[in-house]
Design a protein around this motif. Structure first.
Motif, PDB file in Angstrom:
ATOM      1  N   GLU A   1       0.919  -1.404  -0.006  1.00 53.70           N
ATOM      2  CA  GLU A   1       0.112  -0.115   0.095  1.00 53.70           C
ATOM      3  C   GLU A   1       0.938   1.364  -0.077  1.00 53.70           C
ATOM      4  OE1 GLU A   1      -1.895  -2.452   3.372  1.00 53.70           O
ATOM      5  OE2 GLU A   1       0.076  -2.504   2.420  1.00 53.70           O
ATOM      6  N   ASP A   2       2.189   1.016   0.490  1.00 59.27           N
ATOM      7  CA  ASP A   2       3.133   2.332   0.381  1.00 59.27           C
ATOM      8  C   ASP A   2       3.358   2.627  -0.933  1.00 59.27           C
ATOM      9  OD1 ASP A   2       4.449  -0.111  -0.314  1.00 59.27           O
ATOM     10  OD2 ASP A   2       6.001   0.325   0.971  1.00 59.27           O
ATOM     11  N   ILE A   3       3.490   1.894  -1.843  1.00 61.41           N
ATOM     12  CA  ILE A   3       3.627   2.589  -3.326  1.00 61.41           C
ATOM     13  C   ILE A   3       2.736   2.888  -3.773  1.00 61.41           C
ATOM     14  CG2 ILE A   3       3.866   0.455  -4.450  1.00 61.41           C
ATOM     15  CD1 ILE A   3       6.077   3.289  -4.743  1.00 61.41           C
TER      16      ILE A   3
ATOM     17  N   GLU B   1      -0.125   7.851  -5.981  1.00 60.73           N
ATOM     18  CA  GLU B   1      -1.212   8.588  -6.334  1.00 60.73           C
ATOM     19  C   GLU B   1      -1.062  10.082  -5.966  1.00 60.73           C
ATOM     20  OE1 GLU B   1      -3.864   7.233  -3.458  1.00 60.73           O
ATOM     21  OE2 GLU B   1      -4.476   5.164  -4.498  1.00 60.73           O
ATOM     22  N   HIS B   2       0.256  10.294  -5.498  1.00 61.73           N
ATOM     23  CA  HIS B   2       0.595  11.722  -4.887  1.00 61.73           C
ATOM     24  C   HIS B   2       1.768  12.125  -5.322  1.00 61.73           C
ATOM     25  CE1 HIS B   2      -2.325   9.977  -1.770  1.00 61.73           C
ATOM     26  NE2 HIS B   2      -2.630  11.305  -1.566  1.00 61.73           N
ATOM     27  N   TYR B   3       2.704  11.586  -5.897  1.00 67.62           N
ATOM     28  CA  TYR B   3       4.013  11.802  -6.206  1.00 67.62           C
ATOM     29  C   TYR B   3       4.209  11.442  -7.808  1.00 67.62           C
ATOM     30  CZ  TYR B   3       4.518  12.900  -1.405  1.00 67.62           C
ATOM     31  OH  TYR B   3       4.194  13.465  -0.212  1.00 67.62           O
ATOM     32  N   PRO B   4       5.320  12.006  -8.426  1.00 72.06           N
ATOM     33  CA  PRO B   4       5.461  11.723  -9.821  1.00 72.06           C
ATOM     34  C   PRO B   4       6.247  10.343 -10.132  1.00 72.06           C
ATOM     35  CG  PRO B   4       6.848  13.157  -9.264  1.00 72.06           C
ATOM     36  CD  PRO B   4       5.946  13.111  -8.218  1.00 72.06           C
ATOM     37  N   MET B   5       6.009   9.743 -11.231  1.00 72.11           N
ATOM     38  CA  MET B   5       6.414   8.609 -11.601  1.00 72.11           C
ATOM     39  C   MET B   5       7.904   8.716 -11.951  1.00 72.11           C
ATOM     40  SD  MET B   5       5.762   5.056 -12.268  1.00 72.11           S
ATOM     41  CE  MET B   5       3.948   5.033 -12.496  1.00 72.11           C
ATOM     42  N   PRO B   6       8.993   8.276 -11.605  1.00 74.04           N
ATOM     43  CA  PRO B   6      10.223   8.261 -12.152  1.00 74.04           C
ATOM     44  C   PRO B   6      10.478   7.924 -13.675  1.00 74.04           C
ATOM     45  CG  PRO B   6      10.280   6.296 -10.444  1.00 74.04           C
ATOM     46  CD  PRO B   6       9.186   7.077 -10.705  1.00 74.04           C
ATOM     47  N   VAL B   7      11.452   8.249 -14.211  1.00 70.41           N
ATOM     48  CA  VAL B   7      11.488   7.961 -15.792  1.00 70.41           C
ATOM     49  C   VAL B   7      12.253   6.273 -15.734  1.00 70.41           C
ATOM     50  CG1 VAL B   7      11.605  10.179 -16.645  1.00 70.41           C
ATOM     51  CG2 VAL B   7      13.799   8.962 -16.023  1.00 70.41           C
TER      52      VAL B   7
ATOM     53  N   PRO C   1       1.193 -11.293 -14.402  1.00 71.44           N
ATOM     54  CA  PRO C   1       2.636 -11.370 -14.530  1.00 71.44           C
ATOM     55  C   PRO C   1       3.212  -9.601 -15.139  1.00 71.44           C
ATOM     56  CG  PRO C   1       1.924 -13.161 -15.220  1.00 71.44           C
ATOM     57  CD  PRO C   1       0.564 -12.190 -14.850  1.00 71.44           C
ATOM     58  N   PHE C   2       4.472  -9.485 -14.705  1.00 69.83           N
ATOM     59  CA  PHE C   2       5.097  -8.284 -15.117  1.00 69.83           C
ATOM     60  C   PHE C   2       6.441  -8.609 -15.945  1.00 69.83           C
ATOM     61  CE2 PHE C   2       8.542  -5.074 -14.092  1.00 69.83           C
ATOM     62  CZ  PHE C   2       7.947  -4.090 -14.357  1.00 69.83           C
TER      63      PHE C   2
ATOM     64  N   GLY D   1       9.547 -14.107  -7.257  1.00 72.76           N
ATOM     65  CA  GLY D   1       9.206 -12.832  -6.301  1.00 72.76           C
ATOM     66  C   GLY D   1       8.601 -11.769  -6.703  1.00 72.76           C
ATOM     67  N   GLY D   2       7.905 -11.340  -6.059  1.00 70.90           N
ATOM     68  CA  GLY D   2       7.140 -10.003  -6.443  1.00 70.90           C
ATOM     69  C   GLY D   2       7.646  -8.718  -5.681  1.00 70.90           C
ATOM     70  N   THR D   3       8.313  -7.868  -6.544  1.00 76.22           N
ATOM     71  CA  THR D   3       8.847  -6.589  -5.879  1.00 76.22           C
ATOM     72  C   THR D   3       8.213  -5.211  -6.417  1.00 76.22           C
ATOM     73  OG1 THR D   3      10.309  -6.112  -8.023  1.00 76.22           O
ATOM     74  CG2 THR D   3      11.073  -7.866  -6.579  1.00 76.22           C
ATOM     75  N   TYR D   4       8.668  -4.053  -6.034  1.00 77.78           N
ATOM     76  CA  TYR D   4       8.303  -3.019  -6.154  1.00 77.78           C
ATOM     77  C   TYR D   4       8.268  -2.725  -7.664  1.00 77.78           C
ATOM     78  CZ  TYR D   4       8.333  -1.084  -1.243  1.00 77.78           C
ATOM     79  OH  TYR D   4       7.957  -0.850  -0.150  1.00 77.78           O
ATOM     80  N   ALA D   5       9.084  -3.270  -8.426  1.00 78.66           N
ATOM     81  CA  ALA D   5       9.263  -3.014 -10.005  1.00 78.66           C
ATOM     82  C   ALA D   5       7.926  -3.012 -10.707  1.00 78.66           C
ATOM     83  CB  ALA D   5      10.199  -3.938 -10.492  1.00 78.66           C
ATOM     84  N   ARG D   6       7.260  -3.997 -10.427  1.00 77.05           N
ATOM     85  CA  ARG D   6       6.033  -4.037 -11.058  1.00 77.05           C
ATOM     86  C   ARG D   6       5.001  -2.984 -11.010  1.00 77.05           C
ATOM     87  NH1 ARG D   6       2.957  -8.307 -11.148  1.00 77.05           N
ATOM     88  NH2 ARG D   6       4.465  -9.933 -10.501  1.00 77.05           N
ATOM     89  N   HIS D   7       5.126  -2.132 -10.030  1.00 71.51           N
ATOM     90  CA  HIS D   7       4.588  -0.813 -10.140  1.00 71.51           C
ATOM     91  C   HIS D   7       4.760   0.441 -10.706  1.00 71.51           C
ATOM     92  CE1 HIS D   7       1.901  -2.127  -6.343  1.00 71.51           C
ATOM     93  NE2 HIS D   7       2.997  -3.211  -6.322  1.00 71.51           N
ATOM     94  N   PHE D   8       5.913   0.252 -11.393  1.00 75.96           N
ATOM     95  CA  PHE D   8       6.505   1.272 -12.223  1.00 75.96           C
ATOM     96  C   PHE D   8       6.402   0.787 -13.759  1.00 75.96           C
ATOM     97  CE2 PHE D   8       8.132   1.604  -7.981  1.00 75.96           C
ATOM     98  CZ  PHE D   8       8.310   2.698  -7.756  1.00 75.96           C
ATOM     99  N   LYS D   9       6.248   2.176 -14.619  1.00 77.44           N
ATOM    100  CA  LYS D   9       6.136   1.739 -16.087  1.00 77.44           C
ATOM    101  C   LYS D   9       7.558   1.256 -16.633  1.00 77.44           C
ATOM    102  CE  LYS D   9       2.749   5.655 -16.823  1.00 77.44           C
ATOM    103  NZ  LYS D   9       2.415   6.920 -17.413  1.00 77.44           N
TER     104      LYS D   9
END
Length: 468
Positions: free
Chosen positions: A165-167, A172-178, A376-377, A408-416
């Motif tokens: 839920e952190d990411i 929702e509130h901060y910009p996506m990194p490139v 899957p990502f 494993g599931g990491t934070y990576a899947r939440h980013f473009k």
């Protein structure tokens, strides 16, 4: 600056900061940051809050620009010419300690070149490396008078182990990194992650000899300890491999299973303690017909870790085969509930897995309650960003590895545009006193941490030269 000059500067930085780095690591490891009850400013509990505060204090000491994102996540920046961000993301929450530790899991110890403690590998050790990564580039910018081409952002999460839920809040509130990489996986570079699926097998209210059944510490951990309380004749029973018995009095026997824990995404070599107890109860005919039906379901569920024992095996050309483990079992008011953690490739759908689990549940006189799922990502291994990461890893290590996909599931899947990037060494042959992440005696070599820092420093220097 030439690349050789950069490498010389990196080596000097690591040598000058080594002692303080491990002092700072102990500060983080010694904080029990298992998720707890939410409090004002601490949505994931006081332990996570304390770890985040400690990390932010370190970042300020390093001269970084810090921001507390309402306790969900925090970040530290090295501002660049562009507001576009090249980011790293790690987490400061940890899974529960579990059983089988030879040292205090929340008091970092050193032994024969290793650091031991919950979070040394997953993920406080890597989190600290990213702060020192930013420290290096902040000092470099001060010395040269030149800002980085892009802002370097160090993201520090607080709920990676319990739902992320952190990411979700952050994006929702901060910009996506490139571009973003997370040092929360294996080397060299993970560019794809299996999907995730979970749920619970829930029995009807049972009546018989089973008084209690408890085991496991988290849904995504293979349990190393479980126990059942059963009405039985203690004198007529014998201990077996992995099973110990205790007379609780009043005709109650405690049956305890001693397994071998590990991460749900890598169940090879683990021994599920819940399965040990279920099998013992069945083999010794200690339970009623209704209880046996549920226990037989558990036996079939845990007879494999690839889903093949109940028709849920799956594979494809991108990922390794599906994995399925039973994580936590509870009994309350005569009702048993067993969680599962599934990591799946593209060769199976959530609907197919749900149907397979429901069919199995019916055989055990139970119901299956699906939980959350994620697809899957996968990103292309040919991108310049991945090439910069893999090239840096291979040059520092002298290897010629290729990017890979993982369970494993990491934070990576939440980013473009993101990958996982170390620092686990899946084929490393560590001494017996060193355990794996999510297992007892979690530990990493100090040399690996320092080598990983060098890899990250070189990779970020190269990422800063790309066009985004």
């Amino acid at each position: 600056m030439t690349e050789q000059e950069l490498l010389t500067r990196i080596d000097r930085f690591i040598a000058e900061n080594e002692a303080q780095l491990f002092t700072d690591l102990k500060t983080l490891i010694d904080i029990n940051s298992v998720r707890g009850e939410a409090a004002p400013g601490a949505p994931f509990g006081e332990g996570v809050r304390r770890a985040m505060d400690a990390a932010l204090e370190m970042a300020r000491r390093f001269g970084l620009v810090t921001k507390d994102c309402e306790g969900y996540l925090a970040y530290a920046d090295v501002p660049g010419k562009s507001e576009k961000q090249i980011a790293t993301i790690t987490h400061l929450d940890v899974v529960p300690a579990g059983n089988g530790w030879n040292t205090d899991p929340f008091c970092m110890t050193e032994r024969e070149g290793f650091v031991l403690g919950r979070g040394t590998a997953d993920d406080k050790g890597p989190a600290l490396l990213t702060l020192y990564l930013a420290k290096f580039f902040r000092e470099l910018c001060d010395e040269t008078g030149e800002p980085l081409p892009y802002t370097l952002r160090i993201l520090l999460g607080g709920a990676e182990e319990t739902g992320m839920e952190d990411i979700d809040y952050y994006l929702e509130h901060y910009p996506m990194p490139v571009f973003c990489f997370t040092p929360d996986g294996e080397f060299p570079v993970g560019h794809g992650e299996k999907g995730g699926f979970g749920g619970h097998f829930v029995s009807a209210p049972l009546q018989g000899n089973l008084v209690d059944f408890q085991g496991g510490v988290a849904d995504n951990v293979v349990p190393d300890l479980a126990h059942a309380l059963v009405r039985a004749d203690f004198a007529a029973l014998k201990e077996t491999n992995g099973i110990t018995l205790a007379d609780e009095g009043n005709g109650i026997v405690r049956v305890t299973g001693h397994g071998k824990g590990g991460h749900a995404s890598m169940p090879a070599g683990t021994v599920n303690a819940i399965a040990l107890v279920a099998n013992y109860l069945l083999d010794h005919k200690l339970c009623s017909e209704g209880e046996n039906a549920y226990l037989s379901m558990l036996r079939r569920l845990m007879a494999s870790t690839d889903g093949s024992s109940f028709g849920m095996a799956a594979s494809d050309d991108i990922f390794t085969p599906l994995t399925c483990i039973g994580g936590v079992i509870t009994m309350k008011d005569g009702v048993l509930s067993q969680s599962i953690d599934v990591r799946f490739p593209t060769g199976i759908t959530v609907e197919e897995m749900t149907n397979a689990c429901r069919t199995l549940a019916e055989e055990g006189g139970a119901s299956f309650e699906p939980g959350s799922s994620r697809p899957p990502f996968y990103v292309s291994a040919d991108s310049p960003e991945i090439e910069a990461c893999i090239r840096s890893f291979n040059e520092v290590t002298g290897r010629n590895d290729k990017p890979f996909t993982m369970g494993g599931g990491t934070y990576a899947r939440h980013f473009k545009n993101a990958v996982s990037f170390g620092m686990e060494e899946p084929e490393a042959n560590y001494p017996a006193f060193v355990g794996t992440m999510h297992g007892a005696n979690e530990g990493v070599p100090k040399a690996l941490m320092l080598q990983s820092l060098k890899i990250y420093l070189l990779a970020v220097a190269r990422l800063m030269q790309l066009e985004f």
